[in-house]
Design an enzyme around this catalytic site. Structure first.
Site, PDB file in Angstrom:
ATOM      1  N   SER A 168     -24.902  19.188 -49.125  1.00 26.48           N
ATOM      2  CA  SER A 168     -23.828  19.288 -48.137  1.00 26.48           C
ATOM      3  C   SER A 168     -22.471  19.392 -48.837  1.00 26.48           C
ATOM      4  O   SER A 168     -22.234  20.323 -49.595  1.00 26.48           O
ATOM      5  CB  SER A 168     -23.900  18.102 -47.176  1.00 26.48           C
ATOM      6  OG  SER A 168     -23.106  18.318 -46.035  1.00 26.48           O
ATOM      7  N   ASP A 245     -30.878  23.154 -39.009  1.00 33.69           N
ATOM      8  CA  ASP A 245     -29.729  22.302 -39.323  1.00 33.69           C
ATOM      9  C   ASP A 245     -28.632  22.525 -38.279  1.00 33.69           C
ATOM     10  O   ASP A 245     -28.111  23.634 -38.155  1.00 33.69           O
ATOM     11  CB  ASP A 245     -29.228  22.669 -40.726  1.00 33.69           C
ATOM     12  CG  ASP A 245     -28.171  21.727 -41.266  1.00 33.69           C
ATOM     13  OD1 ASP A 245     -27.401  21.164 -40.465  1.00 33.69           O
ATOM     14  OD2 ASP A 245     -28.107  21.584 -42.504  1.00 33.69           O
ATOM     15  N   HIS A 279     -30.630  18.578 -41.544  1.00 30.27           N
ATOM     16  CA  HIS A 279     -29.683  18.287 -42.629  1.00 30.27           C
ATOM     17  C   HIS A 279     -29.989  16.959 -43.327  1.00 30.27           C
ATOM     18  O   HIS A 279     -29.236  16.537 -44.191  1.00 30.27           O
ATOM     19  CB  HIS A 279     -28.271  18.227 -42.026  1.00 30.27           C
ATOM     20  CG  HIS A 279     -27.149  18.441 -43.009  1.00 30.27           C
ATOM     21  ND1 HIS A 279     -26.874  19.666 -43.576  1.00 30.27           N
ATOM     22  CD2 HIS A 279     -26.225  17.585 -43.525  1.00 30.27           C
ATOM     23  CE1 HIS A 279     -25.831  19.565 -44.375  1.00 30.27           C
ATOM     24  NE2 HIS A 279     -25.414  18.309 -44.376  1.00 30.27           N
TER      25      HIS A 279
END
Length: 302
Positions: A168, A245, A279
């Site tokens: 991320s 995600d 995620h």
């Protein structure tokens, strides 16, 4: 006779060992130290396979964590230790940002400013050096990672090569720092990265605080723009993205921008969309061994 494993810090080490746990054929360590870059205490975890514990130089992976995380998340949840044990790889996980800043009385600390949203402040250093007050005094994560911590790790542990990866916000950091400082890293990968921080709502909010209104500084801290600027640096980079995600759907990750940048830079990219994955660290567990293997293969080429 049973082999004895241990790692001794140098006599004048800046590090304080916080914990050690035996894990597969290696040990999981935690350390803290006083950072000159951030002017705060900083922590990191490091997994040392038995080869490293007996003094053999081993390839290492530097993992940069995402928003709201610290070294614990990947260390406890990603389950990387077994594969690193099998290959003889070191795995390092630093914190994402300063957690406190010095008060007027040096014996005390105060919390960092502006923790009103999770994508600015503690847990949200973006691995950049801030230029705007009040952030510039302490939020110097680029300098911390590629200069201070990098040199400290090499001086204290039997590290051969270093590859860089992250998740991320940390995936953005890995892409940005890997291409900005290619002489320091032999390989790059990323998991669900924020690919173009200057074009996402998260990054724009953070960069407005860290850099003010100077959009040229935003561009210099944007991974996709950096790749396009410097061109091909690696034989291949690996990026995994969960197809389910929600942050991808919301436009925070800008994965297609990374793909375009790599095409323009003629940088080979293996981009995999993993069906059904989100995620979370469940996704990271699913693909982490592939990333460890990627960095292992790249280290063997050097």
């Amino acid at each position: 006779m049973k082999k004895s494993y241990s790692h001794r810090l140098s006599a004048n080490s800046q590090l304080t060992q916080k914990s050690v746990n035996r894990c597969f054929n290696g040990e999981q360590h935690y350390y803290s130290h006083q950072s000159t870059a951030t002017k705060t205490p900083m922590t990191f975890s490091i997994y040392l396979p038995d080869e490293a514990l007996t003094g053999q130089r081993c390839p290492a992976i530097l993992y940069l964590s995402g928003l709201t995380c610290n070294a614990d998340n990947v260390t406890h949840k990603a389950h990387f230790q077994q594969r690193c044990s099998e290959l003889g790889m070191i795995f390092i996980a630093p914190d994402t940002s300063p957690r406190s800043v010095p008060a007027s009385d040096e014996a005390e600390t105060v919390e960092v400013p502006n923790d009103e949203c999770y994508f600015v402040g503690q847990g949200a250093g973006y691995y950049v050096d801030a230029t705007e007050a009040p952030w510039a005094d302490n939020f110097n994560m680029e300098s911390y990672i590629v200069e201070e911590l990098y040199d400290l790790l090499r001086s204290e542990f039997p590290i051969d090569t270093i590859g860089i990866t992250g998740h991320s916000m940390g995936g953005h950091g890995a892409l940005l720092l890997g291409f900005k400082f290619p002489s320091k890293f032999v390989s790059v990968s990323a998991l669900s990265p924020v690919c173009a921080a200057s074009e996402s709502a998260w990054g724009q909010a953070a960069y407005a605080e860290y850099f003010g209104g100077d959009k040229s500084l935003w561009a210099q801290a944007d991974a996709s723009k950096m790749i396009e600027k410097v061109g091909r640096q690696y034989a291949s980079i690996l990026v995994d993205q969960g197809a389910a995600d929600n942050f991808l759907a919301e436009g925070q990750l800008q994965t297609s921008t990374l793909q375009d940048a790599c095409e323009k830079a003629k940088q080979p990219l293996t981009l995999r969309y993993q069906g059904g994955h989100d995620h979370s660290y469940y996704f990271i567990q699913t693909v982490i061994n592939d990333h460890i293997d990627h960095h292992w293969r790249m280290a063997q080429l050097r």
